[in-house]
Design a protein around this motif. Structure first.
Motif, PDB file in Angstrom:
ATOM      1  N   THR A  62      47.730  47.466   2.535  1.00  0.00           N
ATOM      2  CA  THR A  62      48.562  48.017   1.465  1.00  0.00           C
ATOM      3  C   THR A  62      49.357  49.186   2.015  1.00  0.00           C
ATOM      4  OG1 THR A  62      48.522  48.863  -0.816  1.00  0.00           O
ATOM      5  CG2 THR A  62      46.797  49.647   0.678  1.00  0.00           C
ATOM      6  N   ASP A  63      50.351  49.652   1.267  1.00  0.00           N
ATOM      7  CA  ASP A  63      51.131  50.805   1.716  1.00  0.00           C
ATOM      8  C   ASP A  63      50.221  52.018   1.891  1.00  0.00           C
ATOM      9  OD1 ASP A  63      53.232  49.111   1.398  1.00  0.00           O
ATOM     10  OD2 ASP A  63      54.395  50.412   0.071  1.00  0.00           O
ATOM     11  N   VAL A  64      50.404  52.732   2.989  1.00  0.00           N
ATOM     12  CA  VAL A  64      49.571  53.903   3.267  1.00  0.00           C
ATOM     13  C   VAL A  64      50.432  55.007   3.857  1.00  0.00           C
ATOM     14  CG1 VAL A  64      47.459  52.565   3.664  1.00  0.00           C
ATOM     15  CG2 VAL A  64      48.966  53.085   5.584  1.00  0.00           C
ATOM     16  N   TYR A  65      49.924  56.226   3.755  1.00  0.00           N
ATOM     17  CA  TYR A  65      50.506  57.379   4.422  1.00  0.00           C
ATOM     18  C   TYR A  65      49.511  57.797   5.499  1.00  0.00           C
ATOM     19  CZ  TYR A  65      53.898  57.486   0.644  1.00  0.00           C
ATOM     20  OH  TYR A  65      54.894  57.140  -0.235  1.00  0.00           O
ATOM     21  N   LEU A  66      49.747  57.338   6.711  1.00  0.00           N
ATOM     22  CA  LEU A  66      48.794  57.508   7.802  1.00  0.00           C
ATOM     23  C   LEU A  66      48.924  58.893   8.411  1.00  0.00           C
ATOM     24  CD1 LEU A  66      46.699  55.843   9.511  1.00  0.00           C
ATOM     25  CD2 LEU A  66      48.582  55.457  11.127  1.00  0.00           C
ATOM     26  N   THR A  67      47.806  59.604   8.511  1.00  0.00           N
ATOM     27  CA  THR A  67      47.826  60.941   9.099  1.00  0.00           C
ATOM     28  C   THR A  67      47.113  61.020  10.441  1.00  0.00           C
ATOM     29  OG1 THR A  67      45.805  61.577   7.912  1.00  0.00           O
ATOM     30  CG2 THR A  67      47.917  62.049   6.829  1.00  0.00           C
ATOM     31  N   ASN A  68      46.207  60.075  10.721  1.00  0.00           N
ATOM     32  CA  ASN A  68      45.412  60.196  11.934  1.00  0.00           C
ATOM     33  C   ASN A  68      44.880  58.829  12.347  1.00  0.00           C
ATOM     34  OD1 ASN A  68      44.071  61.365  14.093  1.00  0.00           O
ATOM     35  ND2 ASN A  68      43.021  62.908  12.860  1.00  0.00           N
ATOM     36  N   ILE A  69      44.756  58.623  13.646  1.00  0.00           N
ATOM     37  CA  ILE A  69      44.052  57.474  14.217  1.00  0.00           C
ATOM     38  C   ILE A  69      42.990  58.055  15.134  1.00  0.00           C
ATOM     39  CG2 ILE A  69      44.224  55.375  15.592  1.00  0.00           C
ATOM     40  CD1 ILE A  69      47.186  55.250  14.867  1.00  0.00           C
ATOM     41  N   GLN A  70      41.740  57.911  14.766  1.00  0.00           N
ATOM     42  CA  GLN A  70      40.655  58.567  15.484  1.00  0.00           C
ATOM     43  C   GLN A  70      39.776  57.551  16.212  1.00  0.00           C
ATOM     44  OE1 GLN A  70      38.894  60.681  12.134  1.00  0.00           O
ATOM     45  NE2 GLN A  70      39.825  62.580  12.842  1.00  0.00           N
ATOM     46  N   THR A  71      39.092  58.039  17.226  1.00  0.00           N
ATOM     47  CA  THR A  71      38.185  57.186  17.978  1.00  0.00           C
ATOM     48  C   THR A  71      36.974  57.992  18.413  1.00  0.00           C
ATOM     49  OG1 THR A  71      38.026  55.642  19.847  1.00  0.00           O
ATOM     50  CG2 THR A  71      39.244  57.676  20.211  1.00  0.00           C
ATOM     51  N   LYS A  72      35.958  57.285  18.874  1.00  0.00           N
ATOM     52  CA  LYS A  72      34.807  57.901  19.516  1.00  0.00           C
ATOM     53  C   LYS A  72      34.845  57.509  20.986  1.00  0.00           C
ATOM     54  CE  LYS A  72      31.694  57.794  15.497  1.00  0.00           C
ATOM     55  NZ  LYS A  72      30.362  57.350  15.007  1.00  0.00           N
ATOM     56  N   VAL A 201      35.946  51.257  18.748  1.00  0.00           N
ATOM     57  CA  VAL A 201      35.458  52.118  17.665  1.00  0.00           C
ATOM     58  C   VAL A 201      36.649  52.968  17.237  1.00  0.00           C
ATOM     59  CG1 VAL A 201      33.791  53.870  17.001  1.00  0.00           C
ATOM     60  CG2 VAL A 201      33.180  52.153  18.710  1.00  0.00           C
ATOM     61  N   ILE A 202      37.166  52.697  16.051  1.00  0.00           N
ATOM     62  CA  ILE A 202      38.423  53.308  15.650  1.00  0.00           C
ATOM     63  C   ILE A 202      38.488  53.399  14.137  1.00  0.00           C
ATOM     64  CG2 ILE A 202      39.633  51.095  15.584  1.00  0.00           C
ATOM     65  CD1 ILE A 202      42.094  52.473  16.716  1.00  0.00           C
ATOM     66  N   ARG A 203      39.156  54.432  13.636  1.00  0.00           N
ATOM     67  CA  ARG A 203      39.367  54.530  12.193  1.00  0.00           C
ATOM     68  C   ARG A 203      40.753  55.099  11.908  1.00  0.00           C
ATOM     69  NH1 ARG A 203      35.267  59.362  10.021  1.00  0.00           N
ATOM     70  NH2 ARG A 203      36.352  61.119  10.987  1.00  0.00           N
ATOM     71  N   PHE A 204      41.307  54.662  10.788  1.00  0.00           N
ATOM     72  CA  PHE A 204      42.638  55.067  10.356  1.00  0.00           C
ATOM     73  C   PHE A 204      42.480  55.956   9.127  1.00  0.00           C
ATOM     74  CE2 PHE A 204      42.830  51.033  12.508  1.00  0.00           C
ATOM     75  CZ  PHE A 204      43.892  51.170  13.380  1.00  0.00           C
ATOM     76  N   VAL A 205      43.039  57.153   9.204  1.00  0.00           N
ATOM     77  CA  VAL A 205      42.845  58.162   8.164  1.00  0.00           C
ATOM     78  C   VAL A 205      44.182  58.458   7.491  1.00  0.00           C
ATOM     79  CG1 VAL A 205      42.068  60.521   7.687  1.00  0.00           C
ATOM     80  CG2 VAL A 205      40.928  59.159   9.464  1.00  0.00           C
ATOM     81  N   GLY A 206      44.154  58.588   6.171  1.00  0.00           N
ATOM     82  CA  GLY A 206      45.387  58.905   5.465  1.00  0.00           C
ATOM     83  C   GLY A 206      45.200  58.859   3.965  1.00  0.00           C
TER      84      GLY A 206
END
Length: 238
Positions: A62-72, A201-206
């Protein structure tokens, strides 16, 4: 079904050019969120360690406003040197096939292992300067650069973020982002949908809605509008 038939489209995201926005903390999508990255020797055949650029396709639902792509991050091979810079970029597609960069940020990977050599695996990634407005159903390419910056065979390790168990395979319940593309503008595809490099291992934050400016930003905006109004009034009097 081949991944190439799943991940299609090259629409460009639009940067939300706003200042003073509160940093979003909502995880809008993730892969292997609850897992710890790992590596083992001997290396599996798909992943002879010469990687420096590695990336995957990702499609928000869905439409998102992405602020960060994080990893470990985890160490690879012998010892570790975690004082290296990693750049995370979002592209309209792989640069090797004509994709353009939408935005990027760079962070230092220090402290992914603490001073005693214990693996703490915090989420890493400082985030984009401004949220990126991405269109749901559109495929983007996520690139990481800098993995091998400090890798010296037999001396020190670099950072890796994909999953592998003691048998050299990803865990059976791992989620796969897609096959991985490496090097030369992310030209070469390595692995398959079940390879270790396909399970980062990744996550999308927004946010799912447009970010709201902080109160201080509102004050600055009002002050600016007031200054414009005063200037217009003075010009009319003249």
């Amino acid at each position: 079904m081949k991944l190439s038939t799943i991940f299609t489209g090259t629409a460009l995201g639009v940067t939300l050019a706003a200042s003073g926005l509160a940093q979003a903390t909502t995880v809008i999508d993730s892969y292997n969120y609850d897992k710890t990255p790992g590596y083992t020797l001997p290396r599996p055949p798909c992943c002879i360690w010469s990687l420096d650029n590695i990336g995957w396709y990702w499609t928000p639902t869905t439409d998102v406003y992405l602020t960060n792509i994080q990893t470990k991050l985890a160490d690879v091979d012998f010892g570790y040197n975690n004082d290296f810079d990693m750049t995370v970029s979002l592209f309209s597609d792989r640069p090797a096939v004509g994709g353009t960069k939408i935005d990027s940020f760079t962070f230092n990977a220090s402290s992914f292992i603490d001073g005693n050599g214990d693996y703490t695996f915090p989420w890493r990634g400082t985030g984009f300067d401004a949220p990126l407005h991405l269109t749901g159903g559109t495929t983007y390419f996520v690139g990481f650069q800098g993995w091998a910056a400090v890798f010296v065979p037999g001396v020190s390790g670099g950072g890796i973020n994909w999953l592998i168990d003691s048998d050299g395979n990803p865990p059976p319940d791992a989620q796969f982002l897609s096959a991985a593309y490496v090097n030369d503008g992310f030209m070469t595809e390595i692995g398959t949908a079940t390879s270790v490099t396909a399970a980062p291992v990744i996550r999308f934050v927004g946010d799912f809605t447009a970010p709201v400016p902080e109160p201080a930003t509102y004050a600055l905006m009002l002050a600016g509008l007031a200054a414009v109004g005063i200037g217009a009034t003075r010009r009319q009097r003249l």
